[in-house]
Motif scaffolding. Structure first.
Motif, mmCIF file in Angstrom:
data_model
loop_
_atom_site.group_PDB
_atom_site.id
_atom_site.type_symbol
_atom_site.label_atom_id
_atom_site.label_comp_id
_atom_site.label_asym_id
_atom_site.label_seq_id
_atom_site.Cartn_x
_atom_site.Cartn_y
_atom_site.Cartn_z
ATOM 1 N N ALA A 216 0.839 -1.201 0.000
ATOM 2 C CA ALA A 216 0.000 0.000 0.000
ATOM 3 C C ALA A 216 0.872 1.248 0.000
ATOM 4 O O ALA A 216 0.546 2.253 -0.642
ATOM 5 C CB ALA A 216 -0.925 -0.011 1.208
ATOM 6 N N ASP A 217 1.972 1.180 0.715
ATOM 7 C CA ASP A 217 2.923 2.286 0.763
ATOM 8 C C ASP A 217 3.465 2.582 -0.642
ATOM 9 O O ASP A 217 3.547 3.745 -1.061
ATOM 10 C CB ASP A 217 4.066 1.913 1.708
ATOM 11 N N ALA B 189 -0.876 -4.497 10.523
ATOM 12 C CA ALA B 189 -0.671 -5.220 11.785
ATOM 13 C C ALA B 189 -1.351 -4.566 12.972
ATOM 14 O O ALA B 189 -1.845 -5.248 13.867
ATOM 15 C CB ALA B 189 0.825 -5.370 12.059
ATOM 16 N N ASN B 190 -1.396 -3.215 12.995
ATOM 17 C CA ASN B 190 -1.972 -2.532 14.155
ATOM 18 C C ASN B 190 -2.412 -1.124 13.778
ATOM 19 O O ASN B 190 -2.132 -0.643 12.668
ATOM 20 C CB ASN B 190 -0.973 -2.496 15.319
ATOM 21 N N SER B 191 -3.093 -0.469 14.700
ATOM 22 C CA SER B 191 -3.651 0.860 14.441
ATOM 23 C C SER B 191 -2.561 1.899 14.223
ATOM 24 O O SER B 191 -2.736 2.831 13.420
ATOM 25 C CB SER B 191 -4.563 1.285 15.593
ATOM 26 N N GLU B 192 -1.438 1.767 14.923
ATOM 27 C CA GLU B 192 -0.341 2.713 14.733
ATOM 28 C C GLU B 192 0.196 2.635 13.305
ATOM 29 O O GLU B 192 0.468 3.661 12.666
ATOM 30 C CB GLU B 192 0.779 2.429 15.727
ATOM 31 N N GLY B 193 0.326 1.400 12.802
ATOM 32 C CA GLY B 193 0.794 1.217 11.435
ATOM 33 C C GLY B 193 -0.167 1.802 10.423
ATOM 34 O O GLY B 193 0.249 2.391 9.417
ATOM 35 N N TRP B 194 -1.461 1.639 10.683
ATOM 36 C CA TRP B 194 -2.459 2.198 9.757
ATOM 37 C C TRP B 194 -2.418 3.728 9.783
ATOM 38 O O TRP B 194 -2.464 4.376 8.734
ATOM 39 C CB TRP B 194 -3.863 1.709 10.105
ATOM 40 N N VAL C 124 -1.561 6.144 6.439
ATOM 41 C CA VAL C 124 -2.427 7.214 5.929
ATOM 42 C C VAL C 124 -1.727 8.564 6.013
ATOM 43 O O VAL C 124 -1.741 9.359 5.058
ATOM 44 C CB VAL C 124 -3.761 7.236 6.697
ATOM 45 N N ASN C 125 -1.091 8.847 7.129
ATOM 46 C CA ASN C 125 -0.437 10.148 7.327
ATOM 47 C C ASN C 125 0.779 10.346 6.428
ATOM 48 O O ASN C 125 1.124 11.481 6.077
ATOM 49 C CB ASN C 125 -0.025 10.323 8.789
ATOM 50 N N ASP C 126 1.431 9.249 6.058
ATOM 51 C CA ASP C 126 2.614 9.354 5.202
ATOM 52 C C ASP C 126 2.271 9.737 3.770
ATOM 53 O O ASP C 126 3.177 10.095 2.986
ATOM 54 C CB ASP C 126 3.387 8.033 5.199
ATOM 55 N N HIS C 127 0.992 9.640 3.407
ATOM 56 C CA HIS C 127 0.571 9.930 2.028
ATOM 57 C C HIS C 127 -0.626 10.886 2.038
ATOM 58 O O HIS C 127 -1.751 10.501 1.687
ATOM 59 C CB HIS C 127 0.224 8.632 1.304
ATOM 60 N N PRO C 128 -0.410 12.138 2.416
ATOM 61 C CA PRO C 128 -1.520 13.085 2.554
ATOM 62 C C PRO C 128 -2.239 13.395 1.252
ATOM 63 O O PRO C 128 -3.385 13.866 1.274
ATOM 64 C CB PRO C 128 -0.842 14.339 3.126
ATOM 65 N N ASN C 129 -1.618 13.124 0.113
ATOM 66 C CA ASN C 129 -2.239 13.419 -1.179
ATOM 67 C C ASN C 129 -2.915 12.206 -1.808
ATOM 68 O O ASN C 129 -3.390 12.283 -2.949
ATOM 69 C CB ASN C 129 -1.196 13.991 -2.137
ATOM 70 N N MET D 87 -13.018 5.159 11.175
ATOM 71 C CA MET D 87 -13.585 3.811 11.221
ATOM 72 C C MET D 87 -12.496 2.750 11.135
ATOM 73 O O MET D 87 -12.521 1.751 11.865
ATOM 74 C CB MET D 87 -14.598 3.630 10.084
ATOM 75 N N ASP D 88 -11.520 2.973 10.251
ATOM 76 C CA ASP D 88 -10.459 1.989 10.059
ATOM 77 C C ASP D 88 -9.561 1.876 11.290
ATOM 78 O O ASP D 88 -9.172 0.766 11.686
ATOM 79 C CB ASP D 88 -9.629 2.350 8.833
ATOM 80 N N ILE D 89 -9.244 3.000 11.891
ATOM 81 C CA ILE D 89 -8.433 2.983 13.113
ATOM 82 C C ILE D 89 -9.176 2.249 14.218
ATOM 83 O O ILE D 89 -8.597 1.429 14.955
ATOM 84 C CB ILE D 89 -8.096 4.414 13.571
ATOM 85 N N TRP D 90 -10.467 2.497 14.358
ATOM 86 C CA TRP D 90 -11.277 1.854 15.395
ATOM 87 C C TRP D 90 -11.299 0.339 15.200
ATOM 88 O O TRP D 90 -11.149 -0.417 16.167
ATOM 89 C CB TRP D 90 -12.691 2.418 15.391
ATOM 90 N N ILE D 91 -11.473 -0.121 13.975
ATOM 91 C CA ILE D 91 -11.477 -1.562 13.711
ATOM 92 C C ILE D 91 -10.137 -2.172 14.113
ATOM 93 O O ILE D 91 -10.080 -3.220 14.765
ATOM 94 C CB ILE D 91 -11.810 -1.856 12.235
#
Length: 285
Positions: A65-66, A83-88, A92-97, A274-278
């Motif tokens: 995905a990266d 693997a975990n919410s931190e990774g997700w 997302v934050n690494d690709h703001p565009n 929603m994705d972070i919560w899951i």
């Protein structure tokens, strides 16, 4: 549109057919399939894609995905995400565009609003995906924890959690009142499976039954091998909504909704929430 599909198994069978019917250009990446257009995303030069789909084993989702996010406007990542919410959050934050979202196809079933109305009125709601005997390829990466991150909790329970988000308007503040993720089986006592060949020389060290209860009203239960008749349905008191495999129309609606909201920051903020919560619910098991 230019479409990138990474993983030619499920990716080609579902998404490839959807885009083929719409006459869009589809480019396939697959490290192990000689029929793929490319063996890696990084080998693609000079192209940009409207939509990318990551349909590969769980352990590869983050890195692929990266890579896809660098050359795509929207990236769909199959459950269970990473693997975990931190990774997700980092992805997302690494690709703001680039818009990055975990696949939540069951939220787009045609009768999801009917399920929601029935659930709100009900005293008890059971969201079940309990199979009689459907362990996916025992002994493969599916049942190897460091590759899959878990078993049925990472395979079926994300679907149940995404449905729960649609049925309970207060999902963000709901409390887990009971939960378990346990391993009932191993390779020595699995002689067959309705979903993939047993590799007796492989690994089986993941949960195969998982249950989460919220606020004593909502009960989510995923099971690969219950040895009971299949129960793949939403039960709102005595009203039953059969689920079964998600129809292609739900995937189409998911894609169309994302495209229609490509410039809607509020929509993507909600998707990330929603994705972070899951991810967090799975981490808590």
């Amino acid at each position: 549109m230019n479409i990138l599909i990474v993983g030619m198994g499920f990716g080609k069978a579902v998404y490839g057919e959807i885009y083929k019917q719409r006459n869009h250009r589809v480019v396939y990446v697959d490290l192990f399939d000689p029929n793929a257009d490319y063996q890696s995303i990084k080998s693609i030069k000079g192209e940009r894609f409207d939509v990318a789909h990551i349909c590969t084993p769980n352990y590869s989702h983050h890195s692929l995905a990266d890579d896809a996010a660098v050359i795509s406007n929207i990236v769909f990542v199959e459950k269970p995400g990473v693997a975990n919410s931190e990774g997700w959050n980092d992805l997302v934050n690494d690709h703001p565009n680039t818009r990055i979202v975990m696949v939540k196809n069951n939220q787009y079933r045609h009768n999801i609003d009917d399920m929601k109305q029935a659930a709100i009125k009900a005293d008890r709601v059971n969201i079940h995906w309990r199979n009689r005997n459907r362990i996916p390829s025992p002994g493969s990466w599916f049942t190897t924890k460091h590759l899959a991150f878990g078993g049925v909790s990472r395979d079926l329970v994300p679907h149940l959690l995404s449905i729960y988000q649609m049925l309970n308007p207060n999902w963000k503040t709901s409390d887990i009142t009971n939960s378990f993720a346990i391993q009932n089986w191993n390779l020595s006592n699995i002689q067959d499976s309705d979903y993939g060949t047993v590799n007796n020389n492989g690994i089986y060290n993941v949960d195969d039954s998982c249950r989460i209860q919220y606020d004593e009203k909502y009960n989510l239960w995923g099971d690969w091998r219950s040895m009971e008749p299949d129960d793949i349905a939403v039960h709102a008191d005595d009203t039953v909504f059969e689920l079964g495999l998600c129809p292609e129309s739900a995937y189409e609606s998911m894609i169309d909704t994302a495209l229609a909201n490509a410039d809607n920051d509020e929509f993507w903020h909600k998707q990330k929430e929603m994705d972070i919560w899951i991810h967090q619910q799975l981490e808590a098991l």
